[in-house]
Design a protein around this motif. Structure first.
Motif, PDB file in Angstrom:
ATOM      1  N   LYS A 164      60.686 -22.600   0.217  1.00 46.43           N
ATOM      2  CA  LYS A 164      61.169 -21.739   1.372  1.00 46.43           C
ATOM      3  C   LYS A 164      60.545 -20.686   1.434  1.00 46.43           C
ATOM      4  O   LYS A 164      60.032 -20.077   2.581  1.00 46.43           O
ATOM      5  N   GLU A 165      60.223 -19.885   0.458  1.00 52.28           N
ATOM      6  CA  GLU A 165      59.650 -18.475   0.404  1.00 52.28           C
ATOM      7  C   GLU A 165      58.063 -18.627   0.870  1.00 52.28           C
ATOM      8  O   GLU A 165      57.722 -17.865   1.833  1.00 52.28           O
ATOM      9  N   GLN A 166      57.427 -19.744   0.389  1.00 49.86           N
ATOM     10  CA  GLN A 166      56.140 -19.957   1.070  1.00 49.86           C
ATOM     11  C   GLN A 166      55.743 -20.164   2.642  1.00 49.86           C
ATOM     12  O   GLN A 166      55.299 -19.546   3.285  1.00 49.86           O
ATOM     13  N   VAL A 167      56.818 -20.958   3.013  1.00 51.80           N
ATOM     14  CA  VAL A 167      56.732 -21.360   4.470  1.00 51.80           C
ATOM     15  C   VAL A 167      57.172 -20.359   5.168  1.00 51.80           C
ATOM     16  O   VAL A 167      56.765 -20.152   6.204  1.00 51.80           O
ATOM     17  N   LEU A 168      58.428 -19.813   4.947  1.00 47.22           N
ATOM     18  CA  LEU A 168      58.732 -18.512   5.593  1.00 47.22           C
ATOM     19  C   LEU A 168      57.741 -17.398   5.607  1.00 47.22           C
ATOM     20  O   LEU A 168      57.449 -16.816   6.913  1.00 47.22           O
ATOM     21  N   ALA A 169      56.998 -17.127   4.540  1.00 42.46           N
ATOM     22  CA  ALA A 169      55.806 -16.160   4.535  1.00 42.46           C
ATOM     23  C   ALA A 169      54.548 -16.724   5.556  1.00 42.46           C
ATOM     24  O   ALA A 169      54.037 -15.833   6.150  1.00 42.46           O
ATOM     25  N   ASN A 170      54.473 -18.105   5.469  1.00 42.76           N
ATOM     26  CA  ASN A 170      53.279 -18.689   6.427  1.00 42.76           C
ATOM     27  C   ASN A 170      53.964 -18.398   7.810  1.00 42.76           C
ATOM     28  O   ASN A 170      52.988 -17.946   8.801  1.00 42.76           O
ATOM     29  N   LEU A 171      55.138 -18.558   8.357  1.00 39.95           N
ATOM     30  CA  LEU A 171      55.562 -18.457   9.273  1.00 39.95           C
ATOM     31  C   LEU A 171      55.484 -17.058   9.897  1.00 39.95           C
ATOM     32  O   LEU A 171      55.139 -16.609  11.137  1.00 39.95           O
ATOM     33  N   ASN A 213      53.266 -14.785   8.974  1.00 38.87           N
ATOM     34  CA  ASN A 213      51.920 -14.426   9.284  1.00 38.87           C
ATOM     35  C   ASN A 213      51.525 -14.730  10.596  1.00 38.87           C
ATOM     36  O   ASN A 213      50.830 -14.275  11.565  1.00 38.87           O
ATOM     37  N   PHE A 214      51.946 -16.048  11.071  1.00 37.18           N
ATOM     38  CA  PHE A 214      52.018 -16.654  12.465  1.00 37.18           C
ATOM     39  C   PHE A 214      52.690 -15.632  13.396  1.00 37.18           C
ATOM     40  O   PHE A 214      52.125 -15.402  14.569  1.00 37.18           O
ATOM     41  N   ALA A 215      53.570 -15.078  13.142  1.00 35.11           N
ATOM     42  CA  ALA A 215      54.572 -14.256  14.108  1.00 35.11           C
ATOM     43  C   ALA A 215      53.827 -12.832  14.472  1.00 35.11           C
ATOM     44  O   ALA A 215      54.076 -12.530  15.493  1.00 35.11           O
ATOM     45  N   ALA A 263      61.888 -12.531   6.231  1.00 39.85           N
ATOM     46  CA  ALA A 263      62.568 -12.544   7.667  1.00 39.85           C
ATOM     47  C   ALA A 263      62.592 -11.339   8.222  1.00 39.85           C
ATOM     48  O   ALA A 263      62.222 -11.361   9.615  1.00 39.85           O
ATOM     49  N   ILE A 264      62.812 -10.190   7.822  1.00 36.71           N
ATOM     50  CA  ILE A 264      62.468  -9.014   8.356  1.00 36.71           C
ATOM     51  C   ILE A 264      61.319  -8.790   8.874  1.00 36.71           C
ATOM     52  O   ILE A 264      61.101  -8.229  10.142  1.00 36.71           O
ATOM     53  N   ALA A 265      60.230  -8.857   8.282  1.00 34.72           N
ATOM     54  CA  ALA A 265      59.024  -8.793   8.483  1.00 34.72           C
ATOM     55  C   ALA A 265      58.797  -9.587   9.567  1.00 34.72           C
ATOM     56  O   ALA A 265      57.941  -9.133  10.584  1.00 34.72           O
ATOM     57  N   ALA A 266      59.064 -10.856   9.674  1.00 33.12           N
ATOM     58  CA  ALA A 266      58.523 -11.839  10.337  1.00 33.12           C
ATOM     59  C   ALA A 266      59.195 -11.538  11.853  1.00 33.12           C
ATOM     60  O   ALA A 266      58.487 -11.438  12.869  1.00 33.12           O
ATOM     61  N   ALA A 267      60.537 -11.215  11.807  1.00 32.00           N
ATOM     62  CA  ALA A 267      61.173 -10.634  13.221  1.00 32.00           C
ATOM     63  C   ALA A 267      60.500  -9.601  13.578  1.00 32.00           C
ATOM     64  O   ALA A 267      60.430  -9.599  14.946  1.00 32.00           O
ATOM     65  N   PHE A 268      60.280  -8.470  12.950  1.00 29.85           N
ATOM     66  CA  PHE A 268      59.615  -7.336  13.489  1.00 29.85           C
ATOM     67  C   PHE A 268      58.380  -7.726  14.032  1.00 29.85           C
ATOM     68  O   PHE A 268      57.892  -7.387  15.287  1.00 29.85           O
ATOM     69  N   GLY A 269      57.356  -8.540  13.379  1.00 30.72           N
ATOM     70  CA  GLY A 269      56.130  -9.034  13.915  1.00 30.72           C
ATOM     71  C   GLY A 269      56.384  -9.781  15.229  1.00 30.72           C
ATOM     72  O   GLY A 269      55.532  -9.388  16.079  1.00 30.72           O
ATOM     73  N   MET A 270      57.234 -10.664  15.219  1.00 33.49           N
ATOM     74  CA  MET A 270      57.419 -11.456  16.683  1.00 33.49           C
ATOM     75  C   MET A 270      57.842 -10.628  17.766  1.00 33.49           C
ATOM     76  O   MET A 270      57.294 -10.768  18.676  1.00 33.49           O
ATOM     77  N   VAL A 271      58.683  -9.437  17.270  1.00 32.04           N
ATOM     78  CA  VAL A 271      59.108  -8.832  18.453  1.00 32.04           C
ATOM     79  C   VAL A 271      57.979  -7.894  18.767  1.00 32.04           C
ATOM     80  O   VAL A 271      57.860  -7.373  20.190  1.00 32.04           O
ATOM     81  N   THR A 272      57.227  -7.470  18.099  1.00 29.34           N
ATOM     82  CA  THR A 272      56.012  -6.533  18.350  1.00 29.34           C
ATOM     83  C   THR A 272      54.967  -7.008  19.314  1.00 29.34           C
ATOM     84  O   THR A 272      54.396  -6.356  19.923  1.00 29.34           O
ATOM     85  N   VAL A 273      54.874  -8.399  19.159  1.00 31.47           N
ATOM     86  CA  VAL A 273      53.908  -8.952  19.864  1.00 31.47           C
ATOM     87  C   VAL A 273      54.285  -9.799  21.211  1.00 31.47           C
ATOM     88  O   VAL A 273      53.625 -10.420  21.892  1.00 31.47           O
ATOM     89  N   ALA A 274      55.504  -9.662  21.350  1.00 35.36           N
ATOM     90  CA  ALA A 274      56.147 -10.279  22.440  1.00 35.36           C
ATOM     91  C   ALA A 274      55.733  -9.797  23.789  1.00 35.36           C
ATOM     92  O   ALA A 274      55.477  -8.510  23.755  1.00 35.36           O
ATOM     93  N   PRO A 275      55.164 -10.486  24.840  1.00 35.07           N
ATOM     94  CA  PRO A 275      54.896  -9.851  26.139  1.00 35.07           C
ATOM     95  C   PRO A 275      55.985  -9.198  26.695  1.00 35.07           C
ATOM     96  O   PRO A 275      57.173  -9.283  26.345  1.00 35.07           O
ATOM     97  N   ALA A 276      55.626  -7.915  27.313  1.00 37.22           N
ATOM     98  CA  ALA A 276      56.592  -6.998  27.671  1.00 37.22           C
ATOM     99  C   ALA A 276      57.454  -7.863  28.687  1.00 37.22           C
ATOM    100  O   ALA A 276      58.825  -7.373  28.765  1.00 37.22           O
ATOM    101  N   ASP A 277      57.322  -8.738  29.448  1.00 40.98           N
ATOM    102  CA  ASP A 277      58.267  -9.489  30.337  1.00 40.98           C
ATOM    103  C   ASP A 277      59.289 -10.330  29.539  1.00 40.98           C
ATOM    104  O   ASP A 277      59.982 -10.889  30.014  1.00 40.98           O
ATOM    105  N   ALA A 278      58.880 -10.654  28.224  1.00 44.31           N
ATOM    106  CA  ALA A 278      59.795 -11.481  27.505  1.00 44.31           C
ATOM    107  C   ALA A 278      61.224 -10.544  27.212  1.00 44.31           C
ATOM    108  O   ALA A 278      62.056 -11.263  26.552  1.00 44.31           O
TER     109      ALA A 278
END
Length: 94
Positions: free
Chosen positions: A33-40, A42-44, A77-92
């Motif tokens: 779970k740790e490895q897969v969440l870390a991979n996700l 990174n993609f975020a 999860a915190i890092a991933a959510a932050f990463g995903m939010v920071t790359v979200a398009p402005a209109d999202a």
């Protein structure tokens, strides 16, 4: 150390991410779970993955992981959510 995700490299980006999400949801191994969440996570951080991750509802997976007892999963999860939010398009965002 956890094994590499069991994902066919020829399934394309969406298929690969779907396989990671499925593996995260189905595995009982905390290491896996740790490895897969870390991979996700990174993609975020890559804007080109945003639509795929949104389509797969990966942000919900990250947010659900915040309630895990495993502190490593929570940190990822915190890092991933932050990463995903920071790359979200402005209109999202509304």
């Amino acid at each position: 150390m956890a094994q590499k995700p069991k994902v066919d490299p020829h399934v394309g980006r969406l298929g690969y991410l779907q396989a990671l999400v499925t593996e995260f949801q189905e595995t009982q191994s905390q290491d896996a779970k740790e490895q897969v969440l870390a991979n996700l996570a990174n993609f975020a951080y890559d804007p080109s993955n945003y639509e795929y991750l949104r389509q797969l509802q990966v942000l919900d997976l990250f947010l659900d992981s915040l309630s895990e007892e495993n502190e490593t999963l929570v940190e990822f999860a915190i890092a991933a959510a932050f990463g995903m939010v920071t790359v979200a398009p402005a209109d999202a965002c509304g």
